[in-house]
Every structure is written in structure tokens, then in C-alpha cells.
Design an enzyme around this catalytic site. Structure first.
Site, PDB file in Angstrom:
ATOM      1  N   SER A 129     120.097  59.660  36.341  1.00 15.58           N
ATOM      2  CA  SER A 129     119.436  59.689  37.645  1.00 15.58           C
ATOM      3  C   SER A 129     118.761  61.037  37.870  1.00 15.58           C
ATOM      4  CB  SER A 129     120.504  59.479  38.728  1.00 15.58           C
ATOM      5  OG  SER A 129     120.007  59.848  39.993  1.00 15.58           O
ATOM      6  N   TYR A 154     128.127  62.702  42.048  1.00 16.50           N
ATOM      7  CA  TYR A 154     127.423  61.671  41.271  1.00 16.50           C
ATOM      8  C   TYR A 154     126.453  62.327  40.279  1.00 16.50           C
ATOM      9  CZ  TYR A 154     123.726  58.078  40.701  1.00 16.50           C
ATOM     10  OH  TYR A 154     122.789  57.210  40.212  1.00 16.50           O
ATOM     11  N   LYS A 158     126.399  62.366  36.131  1.00 14.96           N
ATOM     12  CA  LYS A 158     125.257  61.892  35.333  1.00 14.96           C
ATOM     13  C   LYS A 158     124.797  62.988  34.361  1.00 14.96           C
ATOM     14  CE  LYS A 158     124.579  57.715  37.134  1.00 14.96           C
ATOM     15  NZ  LYS A 158     124.797  56.484  36.365  1.00 14.96           N
TER      16      LYS A 158
END
Ligand code: NAD
Length: 328
Positions: A129, A154, A158
Site C-alpha cells: 500500500s 498498517y 506493509k
């Protein structure tokens, strides 16, 4: 060959699976195109009814990425490819740190280890992402070589995932590729816990005749991509020769830098005479804080040189959503 799609019954997992079924073949670990005999959609929370558009090559396996035995059981043959899409998403990761680490790190390691245990060198496409970038250290436009300073748990998971893909590839355990996705629109159904969820809701809710409450201001700018384009991007990245990627296996997928106001204009243009629900702006500091840390623009030169596709404009994305997800 067998294809594993983790998070297979999610938004992109299902769209990807339908496309794989239509294509019928992929480049296998042999380096040659091989017919797809089986696609396993591994997911912790599949919908109660079997999704439409799947034939008997597609099998849904309910399971948990953090469960090593379940994940190892998936990789039960050498002629294998993997699309790793299962993930705790951005808002969810901010709300539950432990869950984000368990699913996005332990779960990913389980998958990479399961591939490493095979005698072949499976291609693995990891859905990363743009949230790997962020904060005040970030330049206005991010490219593949921009330093990663994620501002969410998050995004951190990633970024670690991308490094793991690079290292498992360097060691020859698998042949990995990371697709850094911009916000993908337009997600059908109900909102998810991604902080970017409004970028789909701003189209979806009005088209359903419902009110959309926007948690960010209309001038907010972000890179977006349509779901069809992202699926083609995953496939192209899978098919690219590893040599063309070199040591840096993470590629910014091409996005369109658009404002929320431009999204609303496009919706009105494409909807024409269709009645639309109301759009109301009620800024939510939790969402605004996360979105403010994301890049507004991306440089995708490497992706374009590798032949990855780019959307022509927002109107095409809205039309594709109407065609793919709304009743005719
Ligand atoms: N959609 C976007 O805008 C976007 C943007 C950037 C990156 N991504 C990444 O792309 C991937 C797919 O996104 P999506 O929009 O399809 O998300 P999604 O939430 O629709 O799908 C993810 C799927 O993963 C499953 N899952 C979650 N935790 C799991 C676990 N522990 N074990 C097994 N399955 C689990 C969920 O049940 C869900 O079906 C994700 O990795 C996401 O981080 C998406």
C-alpha cells in the site's frame, strides 16, 4: 498449476479470481505459461453465500493467516503461484495493534515459509500500500525510491512485508513482487475499516440512493485507481520477468491524483439522470489525521515502463463500477 489468493473473498480477491478464471493460465514456477487447475480463495470471513462468477476450479477455504498449519496446508504442490491479499486494513490496524501484527506479520511469514518449504520457486504477488509512505518526512510526490516513513501500524506492516518479499526473493526461496496500491475504488457492498473507505462511499452510497457522510474536506487529494486496473496490475506484475524488477521488488501501481470534489463531479457527470443520494461533509478527526499522513501524488514511471496499466480518468472508473456491480 494451483493459485492461492489469500483474502480471496474480499473486494480485490474476488475480482482477481474472476479474472484468473477467465484467463485460464499463468506463468508457473517453470517460467512457462501453465493452465490454472485450481484457485484456492483462503479467507477468514467469506460471505455466507458462494460469490457469483466462480466455477468449479475455485475453492473457498475458510482459515486464519496466523494459523501456521492452515497456511502450510494450502501450499501442497510445487506448481504454485500466490497472490497475498489478506490483511488487517488501515483503520482496523490503528484500532487493534496486536491483531495487525498477528495477521499482517505472523500471517505473512507463515505464507512465505510455506512457499519456501516447496521445492520450486513460486511467484508471490503481495498487495502492499502507499501507506508505506507518510508523515512530514515525505516529499509531495512519492516514487518507488522514496524513503518509507509510514505513519500507521498498517503501513509499517506493509513496509516490513515488502522487505521480506525482497529478502525471500534474494535468497531464492520464492520469486516475489510487491504491488503498492493507491486507494482502490469503487468497493461494492458496505464500507470497510480502511480509513480511505469514504473514497468508495462517495460514489456507492449516492448511487444506491443513500446519504454519504464524508469524513474529509472536498479539497482532500489522494491517488486512486479503479478495481479493474488494479487487478490487471496484479496480473502484469505476476507475469513480469523477475530480472526486469531487479533487487527492488516493490512497485507503485499507477494512480490518479484526484480531489474528493473531483470525485463528486465525476459521479454527477456519469450518473446523468439517475437519482443520487445526498453527500454531506462532516470531518472526522480520526480519519482526517490518518489521511493527512498519506501521499497526495505518486510517480509510477517504473510501473508504466513494466507495462502496468493506468486508468484514463475517474469517469471510466465510475462506469466500470456501474457495469460490474449495479443491477442492469
Ligand atoms: N482496497 C484498497 O483501497 C487497498 C489499498 C491499498 C492496499 N490494499 C491491500 O490490498 C489487499 C486487498 O484489499 P481489499 O480491498 O480486497 O480488502 P478486503 O478487506 O476487501 O479483503 C481482505 C480479505 O482478507 C480477509 N482476511 C482478513 N484477515 C484475515 C486473516 N487473518 N486470515 C485470512 N483472511 C483474512 C478478509 O476477510 C477479507 O475478505 C489488502 O492487503 C489491502 O491491504 C487495498
Amino acid at each position: 498449476m494451483k493459485v492461492i489468493v489469500t483474502g480471496g473473498t474480499g473486494f480485490l480477491g474476488l475480482a482477481l479470481t474472476r479474472r484468473l478464471l477467465a484467463l485460464g493460465r499463468l506463468t508457473g514456477p517453470s517460467g512457462r505459461p501453465e493452465p490454472i487447475e485450481e484457485i484456492v480463495l483462503f479467507d477468514a470471513a467469506p460471505p455466507p453465500d458462494r460469490p457469483t462468477g466462480l466455477d468449479n476450479r475455485a475453492r473457498i477455504v475458510v482459515g486464519e493467516m496466523a494459523d501456521r498449519d492452515q497456511v502450510f496446508a494450502l501450499a501442497d504442490r510445487d506448481d504454485l503461484s500466490v497472490f497475498h491479499l489478506a490483511s488487517v486494513v488501515s483503520g482496523g490496524g490503528e484500532q487493534d495493534f496486536d491483531l495487525a501484527l498477528r495477521v499482517n506479520l505472523t500471517g505473512m511469514l507463515n505464507l512465505l515459509e510455506a512457499c519456501r518449504a516447496r521445492a520450486s520457486c513460486p511467484r508471490v504477488v503481495f498487495a502492499s500500500s502507499l501507506a508505506v509512505f507518510g508523515g512530514d518526512a515525505m516529499p509531495p510526490t512519492v516514487g518507488d525510491a522514496t524513503k518509507q516513513t509510514p505513519q500507521t501500524t498498517y503501513g509499517v506492516t506493509k513496509a516490513i512485508g515488502e522487505l521480506l518479499i525482497n529478502d525471500y526473493t534474494r535468497k531464492g526461496f520464492l520469486d516475489g513482487r510487491s504491488a503498492r496500491l493507491p486507494t482502490v475504488i469503487i468497493r461494492p457492498g458496505t464500507p470497510n475499516k480502511a480509513a480511505s473507505s469514504f473514497a468508495s462511499g462517495v460514489f456507492r452510497e449516492p448511487l444506491n440512493g443513500e446519504t454519504c457522510v464524508l469524513p474529509v474536506k472536498p479539497e482532500t487529494m489522494m491517488p486512486v485507481a479503479g478495481h479493474r486496473t488494479v487487478v490487471e496490475g496484479f496480473l502484469r506484475l505476476h507475469e513480469v520477468e523477475g530480472r526486469a524488477l531487479g533487487h527492488d521488488r516493490a512497485v507503485n501501481l499507477p494512480g490518479l491524483a484526484v480531489t474528493v470534489a473531483e470525485m463528486i463531479d465525476s459521479l454527477r457527470r456519469v450518473a446523468g439522470d439517475r437519482p443520487l443520494g445526498e453527500i454531506r461533509v462532516e470531518p472526522d478527526p480520526f480519519i482526517e489525521r490518518i489521511v493527512a499522513t498519506w501521499p497526495a501524488r505518486t510517480d509510477s514511471d517504473r510501473a508504466l515502463a513494466l507495462g502496468l496499466p493506468q486508468d484514463r480518468g475517474l469517469d471510466d472508473i465510475v462506469r466500470a463500477y456501474i457495469e460490474d456491480f449495479l443491477p442492469a
